[in-house]
Every structure is written in structure tokens, then in C-alpha cells.
Design an enzyme around this catalytic site. Structure first.
Site, PDB file in Angstrom:
ATOM      1  N   ASP A 487      88.157  -6.269  72.463  1.00  0.00           N
ATOM      2  CA  ASP A 487      88.469  -5.019  73.164  1.00  0.00           C
ATOM      3  C   ASP A 487      89.985  -4.782  73.204  1.00  0.00           C
ATOM      4  O   ASP A 487      90.785  -5.696  72.956  1.00  0.00           O
ATOM      5  CB  ASP A 487      87.903  -5.133  74.594  1.00  0.00           C
ATOM      6  CG  ASP A 487      87.563  -3.799  75.225  1.00  0.00           C
ATOM      7  OD1 ASP A 487      87.999  -2.762  74.694  1.00  0.00           O
ATOM      8  OD2 ASP A 487      86.866  -3.786  76.262  1.00  0.00           O
ATOM      9  N   ASP A 557      82.666   4.411  75.200  1.00  0.00           N
ATOM     10  CA  ASP A 557      82.235   3.982  76.534  1.00  0.00           C
ATOM     11  C   ASP A 557      81.306   5.010  77.151  1.00  0.00           C
ATOM     12  O   ASP A 557      80.748   4.773  78.221  1.00  0.00           O
ATOM     13  CB  ASP A 557      83.458   3.800  77.443  1.00  0.00           C
ATOM     14  CG  ASP A 557      84.021   2.395  77.350  1.00  0.00           C
ATOM     15  OD1 ASP A 557      83.364   1.521  76.759  1.00  0.00           O
ATOM     16  OD2 ASP A 557      85.132   2.171  77.873  1.00  0.00           O
TER      17      ASP A 557
END
Ligand code: DGJ
Length: 739
Positions: A487, A557
Site C-alpha cells: 500500500d 477503496d
């Protein structure tokens, strides 16, 4: 092999061609390298595009022209391959150089010689397209020289067999005894004659990535770029120049995709006689490179693709190339596991008991992997601490005997175990920061700009990359890990390295990226059995560069299926479905609050690499049964859904009804998805015409057993019957050839 690079010595013309495209360039007056043609394949070229001469006021003539000056010839309008600054071309230039001794800023590269090599040379330290067989591609390397700077420029052009792409990059070599300052160095330039192209680009934001926009090009410069230190959610490093009336199945388009994950820049300039110039590469913003004597600078590469058959064909060209010759490792054609990820189920608030409850429910459903997301390391209970401390947070999972035990428990259930990392970041509240505050990108006497309460590590420094590599290895060598989610949750500020002197600070952005690539390369090489998934607050670094290391990436997301229709549709313009992960999450959705059925959520997540991201222990038995059925369905069709040809039929950017389709390579199997976003009191009965089938194949729909020939499905089409009084619906039809 049908790929050919010819040099016509008499006319000084290079012609690169294969079954699909031709790319033609020539050496013009004064040894200028001119662009002549990029488009559909032609048999051979006989000077049809000789550039007309016309004396145009305020467009200067060539310096150093022998004998009489030709006032009809100017760099300011000539379509070129790679133009330099301050020497007669007032348009955007590909390269801007400054002589460090006298401060003069100018570059003027003229043709010197060339070579043609079979295959494609490897670019050290950068992501790239590659070859598997030496004879599947040829590369032309053209050498140009700026005589004043005693600097060589090598322009590289690779053409593959069968693929409608040209891969370009540039390398600068300093042959002088002085430093040359590179103020800008693009990967490539493409000059086009007057045309009616519009510009397609993918803009967006966090939780709203890769939205499609199509704009008319004005006179002057249009720029699509990132200055964030990452390719970003905001502008993806991909554009397409397209016919005004392009459709998915007809019209000309040229795609431009940069294989790079840092600051990028695409400038599209319409000059005063309506010619187009496209330049792309590392963003010149914040960039300045001191090229020492004998040193060289290699740019990232860029993939130009061409079609005359509409946008979908352009996308398929990219899908295949990225899947087959950018993605690497054992997972590139492999079935990607169906994961359950705990992020939206627990966020930071988990312990082993909670996690075990999710895993216990997941295993019998056929879910193949559990991914433990953020919160397992350092002392991480929220997003304010511990980045940089990649050792187990022992207290967190102590009720289950720790991380290694959790991994073992998962494996005992015949599932795989995945773990989240954010390697490039540092929290002020971390052991690493307390020990090495200078590891963060910071400027002395200036406050650091926080974002998500975290800071960015100086990956331009080898010792920083080594530190993180060693910490990650320590975990991977002690816990059995099958997957890593990498990430990156903020963008760069205070881009200054304490390890470089003041003249080299303009190198930090790019050196940072080289550090990221270095760490990724070392990890994927040392752990070839681990599947890596890229992520950056969702799809913030979804680009061909990261795909070279990580064959898949978290698309967004935003897990709301309605938002995902657009995000996935936009992403599919440039990226293959096997690279897009898509999870079924809870309803109401955590990002939009929208309520949708499990069927709709899965109906969108099927189009890509399916996963789940919700607390399974809170679902009813009926919901779990539905999920088990969804997984069984996906297990049956993963090959088609991950690797089939993806066809866009009806766009969520234009209509309430959306349709897309997957077709197997042999055209014997088809999956059609019809979505309706909002319910209407008087719904229209719209028709979906399938595409990409064989006219004379007889297809049977596998649930109703209705039979149709391919030409009926493609020309007559099927009614997309609405589900009455219900928003957000999906219908899936599966067809198989029976004759
Ligand atoms: C952003 C990612 O996109 C999410 O999936 C999750 O991993 C969080 N970061 C964790 O901090």
C-alpha cells in the site's frame, strides 16, 4: 516472423512494420529526425509524406544549414521525433539541457547513425515490456548527437510481432568533460499532421479513480500530469487521441501509456497550423538531473498503440501486452485466489478471536485466502503510528498465539495467508523515526507536511531501502506468507534528501521511484511464490510500471458497485481485467452509504479478480449461502473473467443501462453482464448487441437453453429486460458454442 525494420538508404527512411501497423521516420535536411507516419500497416513507403516547404513568418530556419538558408524549412512546424530547447522549435520540447559551465540552455540533436537489434534490450532498474522469444520483436536504436554539448541521444523503438504497438524510450549519454544539466527528458514525442483527434484521459480522485473524459483539443498546450510523486488517483499515466466520433467498435485511436509510477507529464500541443505534438515522460516539475561526464540517463518507456477499429480494440491491445509482456512471474496467467480481507470488516479493531470468526466462516464458502490488512505491526491501533516498524505487534494477536500461529491456522483450513505492508512510509510515532528522523523526506528548518498523519521515507537512499527490505524479509522468513498487499497512503511533499548535495535535489523524485522499483524487484525475486498486489489508497498507483512487479492491484477503496461500474469501466480502457481486484463489501456501503443487493455487489466484482471484504461472522445463513453460490460460479468461470477478452458495450458514463461482455479467445464462450442503475416507472426496453462472436457459431444460453447463432446475437441483439421496481440490478447470461 513478420516484424520488419527497413532502412531505405537512398531516401533515408526507416519503416517499422508488422501485420498491423507501420511507423515511419526519416532523416530530413540538416540531419533532423522527422516523424512521417504512425498508423495502419502499409506495404512500403515511397515518400508520399514529403513535408512541404513554406516560408512562415516568425518560424525560424535551421542553424548551421549549409550553403543557402532554406527559408521554407523550420523546426517550428516540422513533425519531428525528439525536439530540443532554444534552437528554433517554439513548441513543447522533449528535451531541455543546460551546459553547467556557461549556463547556456539549448539542445539540438542531429542524426548520426543507427542500429537494428533483434529482440529488445533490457532497461536496468526500470519497469518495461519484455520479450520471451528473441524473434518476437526488433528494436531500432537511432543515435543523435548535439555537437556543442558532445552529448549522444539514443532513441529506441521496439516493434513486436502481431501487436499494434511501438515501444519508445530515450537514453542520454554525456561524452563531454563537463556536467550537463537535464532540465527535462521525455520518454518520447509523437508529432502528428493536422487531424480531428479529441483527447481521452482518465482523471479522478481517491475513491473515484479513472473516470473517463473526452475533450476537444484547443490550440495551445493541454497537460495531463501528476506532481504527487506517484502516478496518482488524479490523472492516470494514459491518454488516447481519438477520432471525434470514435465508438467502441469503430474509429481511429492512438493510445499513449507510460510505464512509470512517479510524476508523469503528457503534453498535447495543437500548433498554429493545427498539427499535434504529444510528449510524455517524467514530469519536468521538480526534476533536474546532473549528468556527469560519461554518465547516462535512461528514461522510462512509453507504449504507443494504434487502432482503426475503435476503443475496445485499443484496450484489448493494451490488455494483452500488459498481461503477456509486462506482468511477470508465476502468477501472470495463474488463477488469482479469491480473498477475504479484514479491512472493511474490522479496520484497526481486531484481535485473533475476531479474525478467526471471519476465517471460520470463509473456509467452507470456498474462499481461498485470508488477507490480514493494516494494524498487525509495531503498535498500530490507528493510522497515527508505527509505519516503518515492520515487526509483529505481539499484543494484538496474542489471544491466538501471534501472527505465525494465525498463518498456520489459516493454512490448516486449506486457505492461503496474505499480509499488508506500506513499505514507503514512516510515522513520526515509530521506532524507525526515533532512530533515523533523516530517513523521512524533510527539509531542515521547515515543518513537515502531514497527510493521514504519516510521512514518506527517502527511498532515494539505498540504506533506507535496505532497512525496509531487511525488516520485510524478517517477517517473510518467519511467517508463512502467500500474498502481500503493498500500500501507499499519501503523496510526497518536502522532496529533499539528506543524502544528496544541494545540486542534486532535483533528482530525488525519480531516485525515489528507482528505490521503490528496486525494493519491489528484490522482493519479487527473492520470494517468487508470493503473489503481490499493488495498492495506493485504492487505485492510486494503478499503472503499467507497478504491473511489472505486481500482477494485480486494488482498483479503488470505493467498493460501492454503482461507483465501481464507472471505476472499473474507466480502468479497463488501459488495463487488463486480471490486474483489477474487486471486492464484495457490506451494505450500506462504507464509502457512499448506498444499499445494494449481494447479487449486484458480486455482479460487479465478478468483472475482475473477485474477493470479499466484510465481516462474514455478521451475515445470515442465507447470505452465506448466496456467497457460496457466487464463489462456485466464479470458480467455474474465472478463466473467462480474468483472462477473456473484455468488451465494453454500454457505458455507465452515458446511460442508466450498462453492459459488458467477456469472450473466450476461441470465441466459444461468452458471458454477458447487463446492469440497470436506477429503476424507472416506465423503463425502456433496451437492446444489447453482443460483439466479438463468430457469425456462424451456434451458441446456447446455459440457463434457459435458448439457442442463437452468433450473427443473431450481434445484429439483432437481446432485450435487456428490467427488474421492476428495483434499483441497482444485474442480469448475467452465459453462452457456450454447441455447434
Ligand atoms: C488503503 C487501502 O486501499 C485499503 O484497502 C486499506 O488497506 C487501508 N489503506 C489500510 O490502511
Amino acid at each position: 516472423m513478420t516484424v520488419k525494420i527497413n532502412f531505405d538508404e537512398q531516401h533515408q527512411i526507416f519503416h517499422l512494420t508488422n501485420q498491423k501497423i507501420s511507423y515511419i521516420l526519416g532523416i530530413e535536411e540538416g540531419q533532423l529526425l522527422a516523424q512521417l507516419y504512425f498508423g495502419k500497416k502499409i506495404t512500403s513507403y515511397h515518400n508520399s509524406r514529403r513535408y512541404p516547404r513554406l516560408d512562415r513568418g516568425f518560424s525560424p530556419n535551421l542553424a548551421g544549414q549549409p550553403a543557402e538558408i532554406d527559408r521554407g524549412f523550420s523546426k517550428d512546424v516540422l513533425p519531428q521525433e525528439y525536439s530540443g530547447n532554444q534552437t528554433g522549435d517554439y513548441r513543447q520540447t522533449a528535451i531541455n539541457l543546460t551546459d553547467d559551465v556557461n549556463g547556456a540552455s539549448a539542445a539540438d540533436f542531429r542524426y548520426a547513425d543507427f542500429k537494428i537489434v533483434s529482440g529488445k534490450p533490457h532497461l536496468k532498474g526500470l519497469p518495461q515490456t519484455y520479450i520471451e522469444k528473441r524473434d518476437e520483436a526488433q528494436t531500432l536504436i537511432i543515435h543523435l548527437i548535439d555537437a556543442t554539448l558532445r552529448t549522444s541521444l539514443y532513441l529506441s523503438y521496439t516493434i513486436y510481432d502481431q501487436r499494434a504497438v511501438i515501444i519508445k524510450s530515450a537514453k542520454l549519454v554525456n561524452n563531454s568533460d563537463r556536467i550537463i544539466r537535464i532540465d527535462k527528458i521525455a520518454s518520447a514525442q509523437l508529432d502528428l499532421p493536422k487531424n480531428n483527434f479529441d483527447l481521452i484521459s482518465l482523471y479522478g480522485a481517491h475513491v473515484n479513480e479513472r473516470q473517463i473524459q473526452k475533450n476537444e483539443l484547443p490550440f495551445g498546450i493541454t497537460e495531463i500530469s501528476s506532481r504527487r510523486g506517484s502516478s496518482s488517483h488524479h490523472f492516470n499515466p494514459f491518454i488516447a487521441l481519438v477520432d471525434k466520433h470514435i465508438s467502441e467498435t469503430s474509429g481511429e485511436a492512438i493510445g499513449v501509456q507510460l510505464v512509470y509510477s512517479g510524476n508523469h507529464q503528457f503534453t498535447i500541443e495543437k500548433d498554429y497550423i493545427q498539427q499535434l505534438r504529444i510528449i510524455t515522460g517524467i514530469n519536468e516539475y521538480g526534476f533536474n538531473w546532473q549528468l556527469a561526464p560519461t554518465a547516462e540517463f535512461q528514461t522510462p518507456e512509453v507504449i504507443f498503440a494504434y487502432t482503426d477499429k475503435g476503443l475496445n480494440d485499443l484496450s484489448l491491445t493494451y490488455h494483452k501486452l500488459l498481461r503477456e509482456r509486462v506482468a511477470r512471474g508465476k502468477f501472470k496467467y495463474a488463477k488469482r485466489p479469491i480473498v477475504i480481507n479484514n479491512w472493511e470488516a474490522t479496520y484497526f479493531d481486531f484481535n485473533a478471536t475476531k479474525i478467526k470468526a471471519i476465517i471460520d466462516k470463509a473456509a467452507p464458502l470456498g474462499i481461498e485466502m485470508f488477507v490480514l490488512d493494516d494494524g498487525w505491526f509495531g503498535k498500530r491501533d490507528d493510522d497515527k503510528s508505527s509505519l516503518g516498524d515492520w515487526y509483529e505487534y505481539v499484543d494484538k494477536l496474542s489471544d491466538g498465539g501471534g501472527l505465525a500461529n494465525l498463518a498456520e491456522m489459516v493454512h490448516k483450513k486449506n486457505m492461503q495467508f496474505g499480509l499488508w505492508f506500506e513499505p514507503e512510509m514512516i510515522s513520526a510515532d515509530s521506532k524507525l523515526y526515533r532512530q533515523h528522523p533523516d530517513y523521512a523526506l524533510t527539509i531542515d528548518n521547515r515543518e513537515m507536511t502531514p497527510s493521514r498523519d504519516q510521512y514518506v521515507l527517502d527511498f532515494s537512499r539505498d540504506e533506507v531501502v535496505d532497512n525496509i527490505f531487511n525488516q520485510i524479509c524478517q517477517i517473510l522468513d518467519t511467517v508463512k506468507i502467500d500474498y502481500i498487499k503493498w500500500d501507499m497512503n499519501r503523496h510526497l511533499t518536502e522532496v529533499y534528501s539528506h543524502a544528496l548535495n544541494n545540486t542534486k535535489q532535483g533528482e530525488v523524485y525519480h531516485r525515489y521511484m528507482l528505490g521503490v522499483y528496486d525494493l519491489a524487484e528484490r522482493l519479487v525475486t527473492k520470494y517468487p511464490d508470493i503473489l503481490f498486489e499493488g495498492c495506493s489508497g485504492g487505485g492510486g498507483r494503478f499503472d503499467a510500471g507497478m504491473l511489472y512487479y505486481f500482477p494485480q492491484s486494488w482498483t479503488s477503496d470505493n467498493t460501492d458497485p454503482i461507483a465501481r461500474l464507472k471505476i472499473q469501466y474507466g480502468t479497463s480502457l488501459a488495463y487488463p481485467l486480471s490486474s483489477m481486484t474487486a471486492h464484495v463489501s457490506a451494505s450500506p456501503n462504507h464509502q457512499t452509504g448506498r444499499q445494494t443487493s449481494l447479487a449486484m455487489r458480486a455482479g460487479v466484482a465478478f468483472a475482475g479478480v473477485l474477493g470479499y471484504e466484510l465481516d462474514l461472522s455478521k451475515l445470515t445463513d442465507d447470505e452465506l449461502k448466496t456467497i457460496a453460490m457466487q464463489i462456485a460460479f466464479y470458480q467455474k468461470h474465472w478463466q473467462l473473467l480474468q483472462y477473456g477478452d473484455f468488451k465494453r458495450i454500454k457505458s455507465p458514463f452515458e446511460e442508466n443501462e450498462v453492459a459488458w461482455e467477456f469472450v473466450s479467445a476461441n470465441q466459444e464462450e461468452v458471458m454477458l453482464f447487463n446492469y440497470r442503475i436506477l429503476s424507472e416507472a416506465q423503463p425502456s426496453f433496451s437492446i444489447t448487441k453482443l460483439t466479438g462472436l463468430k457469425d456462424n457459431y451456434l451458441y446456447q444460453e446455459t440457463t434457459t437453453h435458448h439457442q442463437y447463432y452468433g450473427d443473431e446475437l450481434m445484429n439483432v441483439g437481446l432485450y435487456d429486460a428490467p427488474v421492476a421496481k428495483q434499483d441497482f440490478t444485474v442480469t448475467i447470461k452465459h453462452f457456450k458454442k454447441i455447434k
